[in-house]
Design an enzyme around this catalytic site. Structure first.
Site, PDB file in Angstrom:
ATOM      1  N   ASN A 132      57.988 116.735  44.833  1.00 21.14           N
ATOM      2  CA  ASN A 132      56.904 117.143  43.896  1.00 21.14           C
ATOM      3  C   ASN A 132      56.047 117.814  44.559  1.00 21.14           C
ATOM      4  O   ASN A 132      55.227 117.264  45.577  1.00 21.14           O
ATOM      5  CB  ASN A 132      56.251 115.999  43.269  1.00 21.14           C
ATOM      6  N   CYS A 157      50.749 119.009  44.778  1.00 20.41           N
ATOM      7  CA  CYS A 157      49.913 118.055  45.224  1.00 20.41           C
ATOM      8  C   CYS A 157      48.846 118.629  46.239  1.00 20.41           C
ATOM      9  O   CYS A 157      49.480 119.377  47.050  1.00 20.41           O
ATOM     10  CB  CYS A 157      50.426 116.790  45.879  1.00 20.41           C
TER      11      CYS A 157
HETATM   12  C1  LIG Z   1      52.728 111.343  31.765  1.00 18.99           C
HETATM   13  C2  LIG Z   1      53.282 112.380  32.738  1.00 18.99           C
HETATM   14  C3  LIG Z   1      53.501 112.132  33.972  1.00 18.99           C
HETATM   15  C4  LIG Z   1      54.172 112.933  34.960  1.00 18.99           C
HETATM   16  N1  LIG Z   1      54.294 112.357  36.179  1.00 18.99           N
HETATM   17  C5  LIG Z   1      54.797 113.271  37.155  1.00 18.99           C
HETATM   18  C6  LIG Z   1      55.252 112.743  38.349  1.00 18.99           C
HETATM   19  O1  LIG Z   1      54.807 111.824  38.808  1.00 18.99           O
HETATM   20  N2  LIG Z   1      55.898 113.724  39.335  1.00 18.99           N
HETATM   21  C7  LIG Z   1      56.393 114.922  38.911  1.00 18.99           C
HETATM   22  O2  LIG Z   1      56.904 115.614  39.819  1.00 18.99           O
HETATM   23  N3  LIG Z   1      56.090 115.435  37.564  1.00 18.99           N
HETATM   24  C8  LIG Z   1      55.468 114.762  36.569  1.00 18.99           C
HETATM   25  N4  LIG Z   1      55.296 115.004  35.541  1.00 18.99           N
HETATM   26  C9  LIG Z   1      55.784 116.446  35.002  1.00 18.99           C
HETATM   27  C10 LIG Z   1      57.151 116.123  34.223  1.00 18.99           C
HETATM   28  O3  LIG Z   1      58.265 115.664  35.201  1.00 18.99           O
HETATM   29  C11 LIG Z   1      57.600 117.497  33.675  1.00 18.99           C
HETATM   30  O4  LIG Z   1      57.657 118.503  34.768  1.00 18.99           O
HETATM   31  C12 LIG Z   1      56.621 118.089  32.796  1.00 18.99           C
HETATM   32  O5  LIG Z   1      56.223 117.286  31.800  1.00 18.99           O
HETATM   33  C13 LIG Z   1      57.413 119.075  31.736  1.00 18.99           C
HETATM   34  O6  LIG Z   1      58.398 118.573  31.143  1.00 18.99           O
HETATM   35  P1  LIG Z   1      57.986 117.998  29.658  1.00 18.99           P
HETATM   36  O7  LIG Z   1      57.347 118.830  28.726  1.00 18.99           O
HETATM   37  O8  LIG Z   1      59.572 117.708  29.071  1.00 18.99           O
HETATM   38  O9  LIG Z   1      57.348 116.505  29.782  1.00 18.99           O
HETATM   39  C14 LIG Z   1      54.493 114.142  34.531  1.00 18.99           C
HETATM   40  C15 LIG Z   1      54.543 114.594  33.251  1.00 18.99           C
HETATM   41  C16 LIG Z   1      53.838 113.622  32.090  1.00 18.99           C
HETATM   42  C17 LIG Z   1      53.629 114.089  30.919  1.00 18.99           C
END
Ligand SMILES: Cc1cc2nc3c(=O)[nH]c(=O)nc-3n(C[C@H](O)[C@H](O)[C@H](O)COP(=O)(O)O)c2cc1C
Length: 318
Positions: A127, A130
Site C-alpha cells: 500500500n 501513505c
Molecule cells: C474501510 C476501508 C479501509 C481500507 N483500508 C485499506 C488498507 O488498510 N490498505 C489498503 O491498501 N487499502 C485500504 N482500503 C482501500 C480498499 O482496499 C480498496 O482499494 C478501495 O476501497 C476500493 O475498492 P471498493 O470500492 O471495492 O471498496 C480501505 C477501504 C475501506 C473502505
C-alpha cells in the site's frame, strides 16, 4: 465447467476474486458470512511495523454512492500480526496476500522482509498511499520515489510476488504504473480510494475528524474501470504485468467489466459491508457467463475489450 483459475506472476489462484485490504479484517472476521474457501485469495488489512491507533473518530461516513473512510491505517503492527494473526492465517482455506504499509523506506522493507519467509503469505501487496514521515509526500504519487521504494522492497522479497497497489490520486496513473514496474513490481493492483470529503451543513464542519478521507464503493467504479483500461493498454499489456482491478465491484457483471478492461484478478471491498457473500456470488455469476458465452477459460477474456480501431482478436470467441 469453465476454468476460472488465474496466475498472478506465479501465484496461482482458483478464481479471480479477492478481498480488498482493510475491508475484511485480518483473517476469519467474515468466516460466518462468506465461504472463504471459495475466494481466489484473502488480502489482509494493511500491516505497519509499529502498532497504530489510527485517526480519531469520526472515521467512516456513508455517502449516497459509497463510503468515505479515514481510518488512518489502524492496525496491530508487525509483532502482534506475527504472534496473533499468523496462527489464524495458517488455517485459511485459500491463499493469503499480506498488505503492507509504511511511512519510511526502512519501515516498508523491515515489514516486507518478515513476510518473505512466512509460510502462510503467498504474496505481498504494497500500500503506497501513505505519506513519508520525513517530508509528508505520499510514496505512491511520486514516480521516482515509488520506483526506488519498490526496488528496495523487491530486494527483501525475492521469492514471492510483489503486488504494488496504485493510488488514483495522481495526474496520470500510467506514469506511476510504469515506475512501479521499472522498480520490480510483479503485479499491479488498482485502485486505492479517491481523496474526498463530506460536510455537516448544520455544524458547518467536515464530517470526518481527519477532514478528508478515501471514497470507495459504486461511485468510483466507472473511474476505476477507466484507469484499469488505461494502465492495461498503455503499460501492462506490453510488459506482461498482471493487473488486479478494484473499485466499486458489487456484482459479477462489474467483475466481468474489469476483466474485459484488462484485469486478471478482481477485488471486492465496500460491497462486503452490504453483502459479505459478494465474492462467492461473483464466482458463480462469472462461471455461468463464461458457460453461456462458450468461453472455456476466464483468462481468454482478460483485456478482450474491443476498442474502436482495434484489430479483431484472434480467438474463437465473440
Ligand atoms: C474501510 C476501508 C479501509 C481500507 N483500508 C485499506 C488498507 O488498510 N490498505 C489498503 O491498501 N487499502 C485500504 N482500503 C482501500 C480498499 O482496499 C480498496 O482499494 C478501495 O476501497 C476500493 O475498492 P471498493 O470500492 O471495492 O471498496 C480501505 C477501504 C475501506 C473502505
Amino acid at each position: 465447467m469453465p476454468d476460472l483459475s488465474i496466475n498472478l506472476a506465479g501465484l496461482k489462484l482458483a478464481n479471480p476474486t479477492m478481498t480488498c485490504s482493510g475491508t475484511c479484517g485480518y483473517a476469519f472476521e467474515y468466516a460466518d458470512f462468506m465461504d472463504l474457501s471459495q475466494l481466489g485469495a484473502f488480502v489482509t488489512k494493511s500491516i505497519t511495523r509499529e502498532e497504530r491507533r489510527g485517526n480519531e473518530p469520526t472515521r467512516i461516513v456513508e455517502t449516497r454512492a459509497g463510503m468515505l473512510n479515514a481510518i488512518g491505517l489502524a492496525n496491530v503492527g508487525l509483532k502482534r500480526f506475527l504472534d496473533e494473526k499468523v496462527p489464524q492465517l495458517r488455517k485459511m482455506p485459500c491463499p493469503v496476500i499480506v498488505n503492507v504499509a509504511g511511512h519510511s523506506f526502512d519501515e516498508y522493507t523491515e515489514t516486507v522482509a518478515a513476510m518473505n519467509g512466512l509460510d502462510c503469505a503467498a504474496g505481498v501487496e504494497l500500500n503506497v498511499s501513505c505519506p513519508n514521515v520525513k517530508d509528508g509526500l505520499t510514496f505512491g504519487t511520486h514516480p521516482g520515489r515509488l520506483k526506488e521504494l519498490v526496488a528496495e522492497v523487491k530486494k527483501v522479497l525475492p521469492s514471492k510476488p510483489l503486488i504494488v497497489k496504485l493510488s488514483p490520486n495522481v495526474e496520470d496513473i500510467t506514469v506511476t504504473a510504469k515506475a512501479a514496474i521499472e522498480g520490480g513490481a510483479d503485479v499491479l493492483s488498482l485502485v486505492n480510494t479517491f481523496t474526498a470529503m463530506a460536510i455537516d451543513i448544520h455544524k458547518k464542519r467536515p464530517r470526518l475528524a481527519n477532514v478528508t478521507g478515501g471514497l470507495s464503493g459504486p461511485a468510483i467504479k466507472p473511474i476505476a474501470l477507466h484507469l484499469v483500461s488505461r494502465v492495461y493498454r498503455t503499460v501492462a499489456k506490453h510488459t506482461g504485468t498482471p493487473l488486479i482491478g478494484m473499485g466499486g465491484v458489487q456484482t459479477w457483471q462489474d467483475a466481468a467489466e474489469f476483466v474485459l478492461a484488462g484485469a486478471t484478478g478482481v477485488s471486492i471491498g465496500t460491497a462486503l459491508f452490504v453483502d459479505p457473500a459478494t465474492p462467492n456470488k461473483v464466482v458463480t455469476g462469472l462461471s455461468d457467463y463464461l458457460q453461456k458465452q462458450g468461453i472455456e477459460r476466464l483468462t481468454d477474456l482478460v483485456g478482450a475489450l474491443q476498442m474502436p480501431g482495434d484489430e479483431p482478436r484472434k480467438t474463437p470467441y465473440p
